[in-house]
Design an enzyme around this catalytic site. Sequence first.
Site, PDB file in Angstrom:
ATOM      1  N   GLU A 183       0.592  -1.197  -0.036  1.00  0.00           N
ATOM      2  CA  GLU A 183       0.107  -0.185  -0.114  1.00  0.00           C
ATOM      3  C   GLU A 183       0.823   1.303   0.067  1.00  0.00           C
ATOM      4  OE1 GLU A 183      -2.627  -0.304   3.092  1.00  0.00           O
ATOM      5  OE2 GLU A 183      -3.841  -1.701   2.377  1.00  0.00           O
ATOM      6  N   GLU A 290      -6.033 -10.408  -1.371  1.00  0.00           N
ATOM      7  CA  GLU A 290      -6.743 -10.311  -0.176  1.00  0.00           C
ATOM      8  C   GLU A 290      -8.297 -10.041  -0.175  1.00  0.00           C
ATOM      9  OE1 GLU A 290      -5.106  -7.100   2.447  1.00  0.00           O
ATOM     10  OE2 GLU A 290      -3.213  -7.481   1.795  1.00  0.00           O
TER      11      GLU A 290
HETATM   12  C1  XIL Z   1      -5.600  -6.201   8.348  1.00  0.00           C
HETATM   13  C2  XIL Z   1      -6.057  -7.481   9.306  1.00  0.00           C
HETATM   14  O1  XIL Z   1      -6.913  -8.211   8.681  1.00  0.00           O
HETATM   15  C3  XIL Z   1      -6.679  -7.115  10.597  1.00  0.00           C
HETATM   16  O2  XIL Z   1      -6.506  -7.994  11.486  1.00  0.00           O
HETATM   17  C4  XIL Z   1      -5.430  -6.084  11.331  1.00  0.00           C
HETATM   18  O3  XIL Z   1      -6.156  -5.335  12.478  1.00  0.00           O
HETATM   19  C5  XIL Z   1      -5.301  -4.890  10.413  1.00  0.00           C
HETATM   20  O4  XIL Z   1      -4.924  -5.385   9.012  1.00  0.00           O
HETATM   21  N1  XIL Z   1      -4.711  -4.317   3.798  1.00  0.00           N
HETATM   22  C6  XIL Z   1      -3.520  -5.019   3.986  1.00  0.00           C
HETATM   23  C7  XIL Z   1      -3.614  -6.042   5.434  1.00  0.00           C
HETATM   24  O5  XIL Z   1      -2.468  -5.078   3.551  1.00  0.00           O
HETATM   25  O6  XIL Z   1      -2.612  -6.242   6.037  1.00  0.00           O
HETATM   26  C8  XIL Z   1      -4.767  -5.571   6.046  1.00  0.00           C
HETATM   27  O7  XIL Z   1      -4.955  -6.724   7.110  1.00  0.00           O
HETATM   28  C9  XIL Z   1      -6.118  -5.399   5.239  1.00  0.00           C
HETATM   29  C10 XIL Z   1      -5.808  -4.098   4.505  1.00  0.00           C
END
Ligand code: XIL
Length: 376
Positions: A183, A290
């Site tokens: 990101e 994701e």
């Molecule tokens: C999220 C997790 O799912 C949560 O448990 C944590 O509290 C915050 O991070 N983008 C990403 C992931 O790259 O690492 C994130 O994961 C969700 C958004």
Amino acid sequence: MTIRATQNPKVPFSMFALTVKNFMVGAFKKKPIPKLYKTAISEKATGGLTLKEAAQKRGVFIGAAIGDVDSPAVQELFPNHFNSATAENAMKWGELRKSLAGSYDFSKADAIVDYALSHHARMRGHTLVWGKFPGHGSPKDIAEVLNKAEDPRKMLMAILEEHIFTVMEHFKGRVLTWDVVNEPFELFGANVDQSVFHQVLGLDFIPLAFSLARQADPNVKLFLNETIYNYSDKKAANFLKLIRDLRAQNVPIDGIGLQSHMMTELPSLPEFRNYTKQLAELGFEIELTELDASISLFRKEKNPYQAQSDFYREYIGACLESGACKGITFWGMYDRDNWMDQLPPLIPFRPNNPLLFDEDMFWKPAYDGVLEALRK
Ligand code: XIL
């Protein structure tokens, strides 16, 4: 220059407005979303190939994020249905090392890696450099340490080198793909985030991270991972421009991770197809890293769970069509434990039920949708 600790992502007014609106919809109009699938569960899924088998045949990865490796859902569902795993949190810099003053603790991450490898799954590493959420994405004292440094630039380069080498050496031979940078863009904006990395090193932090990663382990795939909600907006265009530039500079990036969190809107499929085609033409591998789409996005459909399945089938199908799509990872295993339920605009719609198995670990139509996309 004072280096500011990275702030939590700026949330645009439209997001607040949406949260308020959703609370009202939730309070006054929310009808339960019918589950019409318990009896209609697919023959294909039960009688034919599992997702994992179909993915293997197709030569791609089907993965899930693992939060708690001891959870019954992981133990029950992971071994039979997935051939790739991502640690939901355990490999993030701030989780491995809370502060630069302290040391690394690999125990949680190692438990996930051991588990995944014992089931012959590929392990994705997530993530080495992430500017958001200090204390989670990065050590909590990183801005403070840089502010005290005589030469913050030199100091940050040394910190990045130490981190990338330590972590990649630790997982060498076990983690085969890394999200090197996660990101880089603002969550809801169209520009590169003002993270500590960007403040101190400018855009150079990206090529630097990738070249360190390539030196640390020449045998793994290196990914740049980003979240794009709309494949024709300014963020999508700017991201494409950035990776074209990085390509032109020969930065060692093997692949682009498209996170694919669908929270408030669904992307247009033709636009997504066009985007993945361009990534493929640039020579990048693609992974959907994701994936999750809230059921609330399908609430107006006659059969929402079938619509969610159709969407997954088409979205994954479009990615596979590019010829460059090598992996699809869902951000969790089953609906009882889904990340979306923590997000303010989506809280009114709990449970958001984005995953392939429902709260009782029952197979959802979504499972069939993914299976069909893989079998095509
Ligand atoms: C999220 C997790 O799912 C949560 O448990 C944590 O509290 C915050 O991070 N983008 C990403 C992931 O790259 O690492 C994130 O994961 C969700 C958004």
